[in-house]
Design a protein around this motif. Structure first.
Motif, PDB file in Angstrom:
ATOM      1  N   PHE A  33       0.829  -1.200   0.000  1.00  0.00           N
ATOM      2  CA  PHE A  33       0.000   0.000   0.000  1.00  0.00           C
ATOM      3  C   PHE A  33       0.868   1.256   0.000  1.00  0.00           C
ATOM      4  CE2 PHE A  33      -1.950   3.476   2.359  1.00  0.00           C
ATOM      5  CZ  PHE A  33      -3.040   3.734   1.542  1.00  0.00           C
ATOM      6  N   ARG A  34       1.896   1.219   0.839  1.00  0.00           N
ATOM      7  CA  ARG A  34       2.771   2.396   0.956  1.00  0.00           C
ATOM      8  C   ARG A  34       3.398   2.743  -0.403  1.00  0.00           C
ATOM      9  NH1 ARG A  34       5.385   4.310   5.597  1.00  0.00           N
ATOM     10  NH2 ARG A  34       4.789   2.435   6.707  1.00  0.00           N
ATOM     11  N   ARG A  39       3.247   6.420  -5.113  1.00  0.00           N
ATOM     12  CA  ARG A  39       3.248   6.624  -6.574  1.00  0.00           C
ATOM     13  C   ARG A  39       2.024   7.401  -7.045  1.00  0.00           C
ATOM     14  NH1 ARG A  39       4.763   1.252  -6.853  1.00  0.00           N
ATOM     15  NH2 ARG A  39       2.655   0.601  -7.304  1.00  0.00           N
ATOM     16  N   THR A  40       0.904   7.224  -6.360  1.00  0.00           N
ATOM     17  CA  THR A  40      -0.360   7.716  -6.934  1.00  0.00           C
ATOM     18  C   THR A  40      -1.021   8.868  -6.178  1.00  0.00           C
ATOM     19  OG1 THR A  40      -1.510   5.993  -5.701  1.00  0.00           O
ATOM     20  CG2 THR A  40      -0.950   5.501  -8.000  1.00  0.00           C
ATOM     21  N   ALA A  41      -0.664   9.079  -4.919  1.00  0.00           N
ATOM     22  CA  ALA A  41      -1.452  10.021  -4.099  1.00  0.00           C
ATOM     23  C   ALA A  41      -1.431  11.450  -4.653  1.00  0.00           C
ATOM     24  CB  ALA A  41      -0.955  10.002  -2.656  1.00  0.00           C
ATOM     25  N   ARG A  42      -0.266  11.923  -5.065  1.00  0.00           N
ATOM     26  CA  ARG A  42      -0.216  13.303  -5.583  1.00  0.00           C
ATOM     27  C   ARG A  42      -1.018  13.464  -6.874  1.00  0.00           C
ATOM     28  NH1 ARG A  42       3.265  16.674  -2.809  1.00  0.00           N
ATOM     29  NH2 ARG A  42       4.405  15.483  -1.253  1.00  0.00           N
ATOM     30  N   LEU A  62      -9.676  11.924  -1.225  1.00  0.00           N
ATOM     31  CA  LEU A  62      -8.488  11.100  -1.466  1.00  0.00           C
ATOM     32  C   LEU A  62      -8.457   9.916  -0.494  1.00  0.00           C
ATOM     33  CD1 LEU A  62      -5.668  11.063  -3.021  1.00  0.00           C
ATOM     34  CD2 LEU A  62      -4.754  11.954  -0.893  1.00  0.00           C
ATOM     35  N   GLN A  63      -8.682  10.210   0.780  1.00  0.00           N
ATOM     36  CA  GLN A  63      -8.631   9.137   1.779  1.00  0.00           C
ATOM     37  C   GLN A  63      -9.762   8.139   1.556  1.00  0.00           C
ATOM     38  OE1 GLN A  63      -7.289   9.708   5.578  1.00  0.00           O
ATOM     39  NE2 GLN A  63      -6.320  11.664   5.225  1.00  0.00           N
ATOM     40  N   GLU A  64     -10.935   8.671   1.218  1.00  0.00           N
ATOM     41  CA  GLU A  64     -12.073   7.797   0.958  1.00  0.00           C
ATOM     42  C   GLU A  64     -11.796   6.912  -0.262  1.00  0.00           C
ATOM     43  OE1 GLU A  64     -14.690   7.467   2.854  1.00  0.00           O
ATOM     44  OE2 GLU A  64     -15.748   6.071   1.541  1.00  0.00           O
ATOM     45  N   ALA A  65     -11.162   7.494  -1.276  1.00  0.00           N
ATOM     46  CA  ALA A  65     -10.865   6.737  -2.496  1.00  0.00           C
ATOM     47  C   ALA A  65      -9.920   5.573  -2.185  1.00  0.00           C
ATOM     48  CB  ALA A  65     -10.246   7.647  -3.551  1.00  0.00           C
ATOM     49  N   TYR A  66      -8.892   5.838  -1.388  1.00  0.00           N
ATOM     50  CA  TYR A  66      -7.959   4.759  -1.043  1.00  0.00           C
ATOM     51  C   TYR A  66      -8.650   3.687  -0.210  1.00  0.00           C
ATOM     52  CZ  TYR A  66      -3.840   6.770  -3.094  1.00  0.00           C
ATOM     53  OH  TYR A  66      -2.931   7.232  -4.007  1.00  0.00           O
ATOM     54  N   TYR A  67      -9.506   4.125   0.690  1.00  0.00           N
ATOM     55  CA  TYR A  67     -10.199   3.146   1.531  1.00  0.00           C
ATOM     56  C   TYR A  67     -11.052   2.222   0.663  1.00  0.00           C
ATOM     57  CZ  TYR A  67     -13.063   0.990   5.048  1.00  0.00           C
ATOM     58  OH  TYR A  67     -13.687   0.051   5.802  1.00  0.00           O
ATOM     59  N   ARG A  68     -11.806   2.815  -0.250  1.00  0.00           N
ATOM     60  CA  ARG A  68     -12.668   1.997  -1.107  1.00  0.00           C
ATOM     61  C   ARG A  68     -11.847   1.109  -2.037  1.00  0.00           C
ATOM     62  NH1 ARG A  68     -18.161   5.282  -2.487  1.00  0.00           N
ATOM     63  NH2 ARG A  68     -18.406   6.186  -0.425  1.00  0.00           N
ATOM     64  N   PHE A  69     -10.736   1.643  -2.485  1.00  0.00           N
ATOM     65  CA  PHE A  69      -9.873   0.879  -3.376  1.00  0.00           C
ATOM     66  C   PHE A  69      -9.323  -0.352  -2.647  1.00  0.00           C
ATOM     67  CE2 PHE A  69      -5.604  -0.131  -4.837  1.00  0.00           C
ATOM     68  CZ  PHE A  69      -5.842  -0.373  -6.171  1.00  0.00           C
TER      69      PHE A  69
ATOM     70  N   PRO B  64      -1.072  13.369   3.925  1.00  0.00           N
ATOM     71  CA  PRO B  64      -0.742  12.580   5.117  1.00  0.00           C
ATOM     72  C   PRO B  64       0.164  11.419   4.728  1.00  0.00           C
ATOM     73  CG  PRO B  64      -3.023  12.195   4.433  1.00  0.00           C
ATOM     74  CD  PRO B  64      -2.480  13.272   3.552  1.00  0.00           C
ATOM     75  N   ALA B  65       0.955  10.970   5.691  1.00  0.00           N
ATOM     76  CA  ALA B  65       1.892   9.872   5.409  1.00  0.00           C
ATOM     77  C   ALA B  65       1.118   8.590   5.110  1.00  0.00           C
ATOM     78  CB  ALA B  65       2.795   9.664   6.611  1.00  0.00           C
ATOM     79  N   ALA B  66       1.734   7.748   4.287  1.00  0.00           N
ATOM     80  CA  ALA B  66       1.076   6.496   3.904  1.00  0.00           C
ATOM     81  C   ALA B  66       0.746   5.646   5.132  1.00  0.00           C
ATOM     82  CB  ALA B  66       1.980   5.721   2.953  1.00  0.00           C
ATOM     83  N   GLY B  67       1.656   5.638   6.113  1.00  0.00           N
ATOM     84  CA  GLY B  67       1.439   4.841   7.321  1.00  0.00           C
ATOM     85  C   GLY B  67       0.208   5.307   8.093  1.00  0.00           C
ATOM     86  N   LEU B  68       0.022   6.630   8.145  1.00  0.00           N
ATOM     87  CA  LEU B  68      -1.135   7.176   8.853  1.00  0.00           C
ATOM     88  C   LEU B  68      -2.435   6.813   8.129  1.00  0.00           C
ATOM     89  CD1 LEU B  68      -2.183   9.013  11.141  1.00  0.00           C
ATOM     90  CD2 LEU B  68      -1.923  10.943   9.575  1.00  0.00           C
TER      91      LEU B  68
END
Lengths: 200, 168
Positions: A33-34, A39-42, A62-69, B64-68
């Motif tokens: 995930f890290r 690679r993709t967050a920005r 953004l956070q919601e998108a990663y969670y659903r993904f 936010p950091a990936a870990g968080l």
């Protein structure tokens, strides 16, 4: 002509067997995930910020998108397919939020047209002062046009990838992108433009 | 005259613009073409603006950091799993209560208990043994439909619970 293709036409991620999904673990591990996030967050954040016009909303989406993904626990044919799926989730979230806000503003207007939320107004004014020419021009495009422009020229997506991400047919993507590009170029040059994107 | 929707040079121009090489480091033939092609003029305008804005967006964002993010997602996933479990437990408990009530109704209907004596506190609160008997007889009169309903509920409730929880 049907602009919107059946979403099932696009290759979908393969859902893993959810029988073993009872515990609280994700199929993707933290290290994987890290790497994917870095690679993709920005790019995803920039896409959300510019298509919604709201950087704070982009943070949340953004956070919601990663969670659903991650929760989808799907497997992907390639890294590009995985990235496209993330962008598709982000697009759907942004569209849902746009619809929700339009409904909310309609209700607020109906409730009290003379007194819009002062905090919201102040935030909007403050944000508008710091906008770039491109952001102001993007504001004048339709949401679907903003999505196309950003995916094509901000992300370098191919027409097929854009079609997959946005749930459109490739032919429609070509035509809509052509019009959106012409419209945006006219706006950036400060020319008035017609409804189909051509400058007068 | 109508312009073609896409120019064959488009991909190359987009790539050069996204790499921040337009116009200074762009190949000469590409620049010459863009100067004469109306579609590519629009493209250069848009792609350069988007590319610059993208670079600015990358600089401005404080992610936010990936870990968080991972930790928050784990918490949320765990909370949702707990809620799902709670709903399943509630559905199971409801089913069990209905099952017990149905079994009790069936027992009263099919097994004669002549020596049953009503407790004193119940007689005081309701009135008399005769009145309770009348109530029981009335209930038993409708016993079969009630029993059928209970059986249907016992059968369908788990199915309904399963459908409700399936998407979780």
């Amino acid at each position: 002509m049907a602009i919107f293709a059946n979403v099932h036409d696009a290759p979908l991620p393969i859902e893993r067997d959810s029988v073993a999904d009872g515990d609280a673990a994700f199929v993707m591990d933290e290290e994987e995930f890290r790497r994917f996030y870095e690679r993709t967050a920005r790019p995803v954040w920039a896409y959300l910020a510019r298509t919604t016009g709201d950087p704070e909303l982009a943070d949340d989406l953004l956070q919601e998108a990663y969670y659903r993904f991650v929760r989808a626990d799907a497997t992907y044919e390639s890294e590009a397919h995985r990235r496209n799926s993330l962008f598709r989730i982000a697009t759907n979230l942004a569209r849902d939020e746009g619809r929700r806000r339009r409904r909310a503003s309609f209700v607020a207007l109906a409730d009290d047209p003379a007194n819009p939320d002062p905090l919201d107004r102040r935030t909007r004014v403050n944000r508008a002062e710091h906008r770039t020419d491109l952001e102001r021009a993007l504001d004048k495009l339709k949401p679907a046009e903003r999505e196309l422009i950003w995916l094509a020229y901000g992300q370098g997506f191919s027409r097929d990838e854009m079609a997959e991400t946005l749930g459109l047919k490739t032919g429609s993507v070509r035509l809509m992108l052509f019009r959106a590009k012409r419209k945006l170029a006219a706006l950036l040059r400060g020319e008035p433009c017609t409804a189909n994107g051509g400058s007068r | 005259m109508t312009r073609p929707v896409e120019c064959p040079f488009e991909n190359e121009i987009v790539r050069v613009a996204m790499e921040g090489r337009w116009p200074d480091s762009a190949p000469l033939d590409l620049r010459e073409h863009a100067a004469d092609c109306p579609g590519c003029l629009d493209l250069v305008e848009v792609a350069s603006a988007v590319s610059d804005d993208r670079a600015a967006a990358f600089r401005e964002v404080d992610l936010p950091a990936a870990g968080l993010v991972w930790w928050r997602m784990q918490l949320r996933r765990r909370r949702e799993a707990e809620q799902t479990l709670q709903r399943a437990t509630f559905a199971l408990q409801t089913t069990m209560v209905v099952l017990v009530l149905a079994a009790a109704a069936a027992l009263l209907h099919f097994v004669p208990i002549p020596s049953i004596g009503w407790p004193g506190w119940l007689l005081e609160s309701v009135g008399s043994a005769g009145r309770i008997d009348a109530i029981v007889r009335a209930v038993l009169h409708w016993g079969t439909p009630v029993l059928l309903g209970a059986v249907a509920w016992i059968t369908l409730a788990p199915v309904a619970a399963w459908i409700a929880l399936e998407h979780d």
